[in-house]
Design a protein around this motif. Structure first.
Motif, PDB file in Angstrom:
ATOM      1  N   PRO A   1     -10.492   8.358   5.129  1.00 16.97           N
ATOM      2  CA  PRO A   1      -9.273   9.129   5.398  1.00 16.97           C
ATOM      3  C   PRO A   1      -8.453   8.644   6.592  1.00 16.97           C
ATOM      4  O   PRO A   1      -7.295   9.017   6.728  1.00 16.97           O
ATOM      5  CB  PRO A   1      -9.788  10.548   5.642  1.00 16.97           C
ATOM      6  CG  PRO A   1     -11.209  10.404   6.001  1.00 16.97           C
ATOM      7  CD  PRO A   1     -11.693   9.158   5.310  1.00 16.97           C
TER       8      PRO A   1
ATOM      9  N   SER B   1      -8.114   5.304   7.224  1.00 13.66           N
ATOM     10  CA  SER B   1      -7.680   3.961   6.856  1.00 13.66           C
ATOM     11  C   SER B   1      -6.173   3.916   6.635  1.00 13.66           C
ATOM     12  O   SER B   1      -5.579   4.872   6.141  1.00 13.66           O
ATOM     13  CB  SER B   1      -8.404   3.550   5.573  1.00 13.66           C
ATOM     14  OG  SER B   1      -7.687   2.583   4.869  1.00 13.66           O
TER      15      SER B   1
ATOM     16  N   ASP C   1      -4.786   2.587   4.357  1.00 14.85           N
ATOM     17  CA  ASP C   1      -4.573   2.682   2.910  1.00 14.85           C
ATOM     18  C   ASP C   1      -4.812   4.082   2.366  1.00 14.85           C
ATOM     19  O   ASP C   1      -4.666   4.310   1.167  1.00 14.85           O
ATOM     20  CB  ASP C   1      -5.505   1.710   2.181  1.00 14.85           C
ATOM     21  CG  ASP C   1      -5.263   0.270   2.590  1.00 14.85           C
ATOM     22  OD1 ASP C   1      -4.115  -0.065   2.933  1.00 14.85           O
ATOM     23  OD2 ASP C   1      -6.227  -0.511   2.593  1.00 14.85           O
ATOM     24  N   ALA C   2      -5.204   5.031   3.224  1.00 16.37           N
ATOM     25  CA  ALA C   2      -5.498   6.394   2.769  1.00 16.37           C
ATOM     26  C   ALA C   2      -4.250   7.014   2.152  1.00 16.37           C
ATOM     27  O   ALA C   2      -3.144   6.853   2.647  1.00 16.37           O
ATOM     28  CB  ALA C   2      -5.992   7.245   3.924  1.00 16.37           C
ATOM     29  N   VAL C   3      -4.482   7.719   1.052  1.00 18.63           N
ATOM     30  CA  VAL C   3      -3.384   8.362   0.341  1.00 18.63           C
ATOM     31  C   VAL C   3      -3.496   9.870   0.532  1.00 18.63           C
ATOM     32  O   VAL C   3      -4.252  10.536  -0.169  1.00 18.63           O
ATOM     33  CB  VAL C   3      -3.409   8.003  -1.163  1.00 18.63           C
ATOM     34  CG1 VAL C   3      -2.253   8.660  -1.895  1.00 18.63           C
ATOM     35  CG2 VAL C   3      -3.387   6.504  -1.345  1.00 18.63           C
ATOM     36  N   ASP C   4      -2.807  10.382   1.530  1.00 14.93           N
ATOM     37  CA  ASP C   4      -2.731  11.818   1.800  1.00 14.93           C
ATOM     38  C   ASP C   4      -4.017  12.585   1.488  1.00 14.93           C
ATOM     39  O   ASP C   4      -4.035  13.464   0.626  1.00 14.93           O
ATOM     40  CB  ASP C   4      -1.571  12.445   1.008  1.00 14.93           C
ATOM     41  CG  ASP C   4      -0.239  11.891   1.443  1.00 14.93           C
ATOM     42  OD1 ASP C   4      -0.078  11.635   2.649  1.00 14.93           O
ATOM     43  OD2 ASP C   4       0.636  11.701   0.580  1.00 14.93           O
ATOM     44  N   PRO C   5      -5.105  12.283   2.187  1.00 11.56           N
ATOM     45  CA  PRO C   5      -6.333  13.031   1.943  1.00 11.56           C
ATOM     46  C   PRO C   5      -6.164  14.476   2.408  1.00 11.56           C
ATOM     47  O   PRO C   5      -5.362  14.774   3.294  1.00 11.56           O
ATOM     48  CB  PRO C   5      -7.367  12.296   2.792  1.00 11.56           C
ATOM     49  CG  PRO C   5      -6.571  11.667   3.883  1.00 11.56           C
ATOM     50  CD  PRO C   5      -5.230  11.337   3.281  1.00 11.56           C
ATOM     51  N   ASP C   6      -6.918  15.380   1.796  1.00  9.39           N
ATOM     52  CA  ASP C   6      -6.935  16.781   2.214  1.00  9.39           C
ATOM     53  C   ASP C   6      -7.845  16.858   3.437  1.00  9.39           C
ATOM     54  O   ASP C   6      -9.066  16.963   3.313  1.00  9.39           O
ATOM     55  CB  ASP C   6      -7.446  17.664   1.078  1.00  9.39           C
ATOM     56  CG  ASP C   6      -7.455  19.139   1.438  1.00  9.39           C
ATOM     57  OD1 ASP C   6      -7.302  19.483   2.639  1.00  9.39           O
ATOM     58  OD2 ASP C   6      -7.616  19.951   0.516  1.00  9.39           O
TER      59      ASP C   6
END
Length: 192
Positions: free
Chosen positions: A164, A166, A168-173
């Protein structure tokens, strides 16, 4: 006598800001010097290498993280609550500043900084191990090697934060992620 502390402090603060915004990869000597309002030659007068500058940044940030986690733990009497407060504070702060956390936890860095990273992981382990030992002594946790459990916990949490934080993380909850990390911590310690 002329003091060099203000310039050195400005360089460390500037490096911290650049790393917080873009990680170590974005933190060139030129970018740090420009942010500090100096030239690269001034930076090198205070730090013989870029690696040594970032060791100082790493120490400064990690010491702040430890102080915050220790303060959160100190607000509790129960050793298990102390461990949970320590972990919650550490993880919540990492998730709130993902680029900085990524740089501190996982981004490829100069070998000098990597050595500092390992030293601070031991500091994190030690901050948790004493509280685990107290939990075992109080009968709140099952018998276990506190240093081994703390080291495993620090390693697992660091690994769990890589995704989360990184780039490259994509909008983690992040709220759900933090809840899962806390549940994992309780299970790992054997807290009922």
């Amino acid at each position: 006598m002329i003091t060099t502390a203000p310039t050195r402090d400005r360089l460390v603060a500037a490096a911290h800001d650049v790393v917080r915004e873009g990680g170590y990869a974005a933190a060139s000597v030129a970018a740090v010097a420009e942010r500090a309002g100096t030239g690269a030659s001034t930076l090198y007068r205070h730090f013989p290498s870029k690696g040594q500058l970032f060791v100082e940044v790493f120490r400064t940030v990690c010491e702040g993280e430890i102080r915050a986690a220790e303060a959160a733990a100190a607000a509790h009497d129960d050793p298990v609550a102390q461990v949970l407060a320590w972990v919650r504070t550490f993880c919540a702060r990492a998730l709130a500043a993902p680029r900085l956390a990524w740089a501190l936890i996982a981004e490829p860095v100069d070998p000098l900084v990597e050595a500092e990273r390992l030293a601070f992981r031991r500091s994190y382990r030690d901050g948790i191990a004493g509280r685990i030992a107290a939990g075992v002594a109080a009968g709140r946790l099952p018998a276990q090697d506190p240093h081994l459990s703390a080291a495993a916990l620090v390693g697992a949490l660091g690994e769990a934060l890589v995704g989360p934080t990184s780039p490259d993380a994509v909008d983690p909850d992040l709220s759900a992620h933090l809840q899962e990390l806390m549940a994992f911590t309780r299970r790992a310690l054997g807290d009922a």
